[in-house]
Design an enzyme around this catalytic site. Structure first.
Site, PDB file in Angstrom:
ATOM      1  N   GLY A   1       0.936  -1.219   0.194  1.00 26.30           N
ATOM      2  CA  GLY A   1       0.030  -0.014  -0.016  1.00 26.30           C
ATOM      3  C   GLY A   1       0.897   1.117   0.081  1.00 26.30           C
ATOM      4  O   GLY A   1       1.967   1.093  -0.704  1.00 26.30           O
ATOM      5  N   GLU A   2       0.579   1.894   0.937  1.00 22.50           N
ATOM      6  CA  GLU A   2       1.450   3.193   0.897  1.00 22.50           C
ATOM      7  C   GLU A   2       2.076   3.245   2.481  1.00 22.50           C
ATOM      8  O   GLU A   2       1.423   3.351   3.561  1.00 22.50           O
ATOM      9  CB  GLU A   2       0.358   4.432   0.625  1.00 22.50           C
ATOM     10  N   SER A   3       3.396   3.170   2.541  1.00 22.16           N
ATOM     11  CA  SER A   3       4.189   2.972   4.027  1.00 22.16           C
ATOM     12  C   SER A   3       4.011   4.266   4.703  1.00 22.16           C
ATOM     13  O   SER A   3       3.692   4.319   5.956  1.00 22.16           O
ATOM     14  CB  SER A   3       5.709   2.603   3.642  1.00 22.16           C
TER      15      SER A   3
ATOM     16  N   CYS B   1       6.139  -5.230   0.444  1.00 24.85           N
ATOM     17  CA  CYS B   1       6.269  -3.893  -0.632  1.00 24.85           C
ATOM     18  C   CYS B   1       6.189  -2.714   0.825  1.00 24.85           C
ATOM     19  O   CYS B   1       7.176  -2.583   1.271  1.00 24.85           O
ATOM     20  CB  CYS B   1       5.376  -3.836  -1.447  1.00 24.85           C
TER      21      CYS B   1
ATOM     22  N   ARG C   1      12.853   3.023  -1.409  1.00 27.37           N
ATOM     23  CA  ARG C   1      11.552   3.294  -1.810  1.00 27.37           C
ATOM     24  C   ARG C   1      11.401   3.476  -3.292  1.00 27.37           C
ATOM     25  O   ARG C   1      12.241   4.470  -3.615  1.00 27.37           O
ATOM     26  CB  ARG C   1      10.881   4.345  -1.048  1.00 27.37           C
TER      27      ARG C   1
ATOM     28  N   ILE D   1       4.846  -3.447  -7.907  1.00 28.97           N
ATOM     29  CA  ILE D   1       4.105  -2.227  -8.028  1.00 28.97           C
ATOM     30  C   ILE D   1       4.722  -1.171  -7.239  1.00 28.97           C
ATOM     31  O   ILE D   1       4.833  -1.315  -6.218  1.00 28.97           O
ATOM     32  CB  ILE D   1       2.504  -2.640  -7.438  1.00 28.97           C
ATOM     33  N   ARG D   2       5.179  -0.106  -7.888  1.00 28.04           N
ATOM     34  CA  ARG D   2       5.941   1.118  -7.288  1.00 28.04           C
ATOM     35  C   ARG D   2       6.720   0.338  -6.196  1.00 28.04           C
ATOM     36  O   ARG D   2       6.714   0.967  -5.109  1.00 28.04           O
ATOM     37  CB  ARG D   2       5.031   1.789  -6.899  1.00 28.04           C
TER      38      ARG D   2
ATOM     39  N   HIS E   1       4.553  -8.405  -4.755  1.00 26.95           N
ATOM     40  CA  HIS E   1       3.286  -8.898  -4.178  1.00 26.95           C
ATOM     41  C   HIS E   1       2.753 -10.410  -4.447  1.00 26.95           C
ATOM     42  O   HIS E   1       2.237 -10.525  -5.540  1.00 26.95           O
ATOM     43  CB  HIS E   1       2.231  -8.127  -4.817  1.00 26.95           C
TER      44      HIS E   1
ATOM     45  N   GLU F   1       0.457 -11.731  -3.314  1.00 24.83           N
ATOM     46  CA  GLU F   1      -1.065 -12.060  -3.176  1.00 24.83           C
ATOM     47  C   GLU F   1      -1.734 -11.490  -4.486  1.00 24.83           C
ATOM     48  O   GLU F   1      -3.108 -11.860  -4.527  1.00 24.83           O
ATOM     49  CB  GLU F   1      -1.642 -11.051  -2.166  1.00 24.83           C
TER      50      GLU F   1
END
Ligand code: GLN
Length: 191
Positions: free
Chosen positions: A47-49, A79, A106, A133-134, A169, A171
């Site tokens: 997600g967004e850390s 991630c 990052r 993903i990013r 990822h 998942e």
């Protein structure tokens, strides 16, 4: 056997689905009272850390989760979850749980390569699909950290005792291999 999935932001539902497919019960961690559940393992999703780190602090979860991980709770950080576990970030002043002795960069693949997929070797499993993903990658590891996966010379998966950190990822693919690996790690801990 019950695995807690940090459910503050990001791709937590996907992990719950993977665990359900393996027949492993899970519960969501959204607030302090959720930690009253018995927990044999913890997944910190992508997600967004920065958002997850801020919420972990505001909800009073950061310290207590750090203590649990430091005292041996099996954890898998994906991630953003890897970023939250990392002791050092090379391009960010922040530190969050800081239990995993690695340096993580990052958004390391830049904008052009925001998202990509490869097949690669994962130690102890074999060749599996890896989706980025990013994504960050791991720039430096302490001596005792085991490398689980590398892509184009960059470390993208590590294990340090009870902690797994992955830049990709698992998942989002059909393969349940990485989740199975983590569940086995949790089972060994409780048996
Ligand atoms: N770029 C995100 C971060 O820095 C991580 C991306 C992800 O979790 N897929 O937190």
């Amino acid at each position: 056997m019950k695995i807690g999935v940090l459910a503050l932001q990001g791709a937590f539902i996907e992990h719950e689905k993977c665990l359900a497919r393996l027949g492993i019960p899970s519960f969501e961690i959204r607030q302090l009272s959720d930690l009253e559940n018995e927990m044999d393992g913890l997944i910190i999703p992508g997600g967004e850390s920065t958002v997850q780190g801020k919420l972990l602090r505001e909800l009073g979860l950061l310290e207590i989760l750090r203590e649990k991980i430091a005292s041996g709770l099996p954890v898998m950080g994906i991630c953003a979850g890897l970023i939250l576990l990392a002791e050092h970030l090379s391009n960010d002043d922040q530190q969050h749980l800081a239990t995993l002795p690695v340096t993580v960069k990052r958004n390391a693949y830049g904008r052009q390569l925001g998202s990509f997929a490869v097949q690669s070797e994962f130690k102890g499993i074999g060749t599996i699909p890896l989706t980025f993903i990013r994504a960050p990658y791991i720039e430096k590891i302490a001596e005792q950290v085991e490398v689980l996966a590398k892509v184009e010379g960059k470390i993208v998966g590590v294990r340090y005792g009870n902690q797994i950190g992955l830049a990709f990822h698992p998942e989002v693919t059909d393969s349940l291999d990485v989740h199975r690996y983590f569940v086995e790690m949790c089972q060994q801990k409780t048996s």
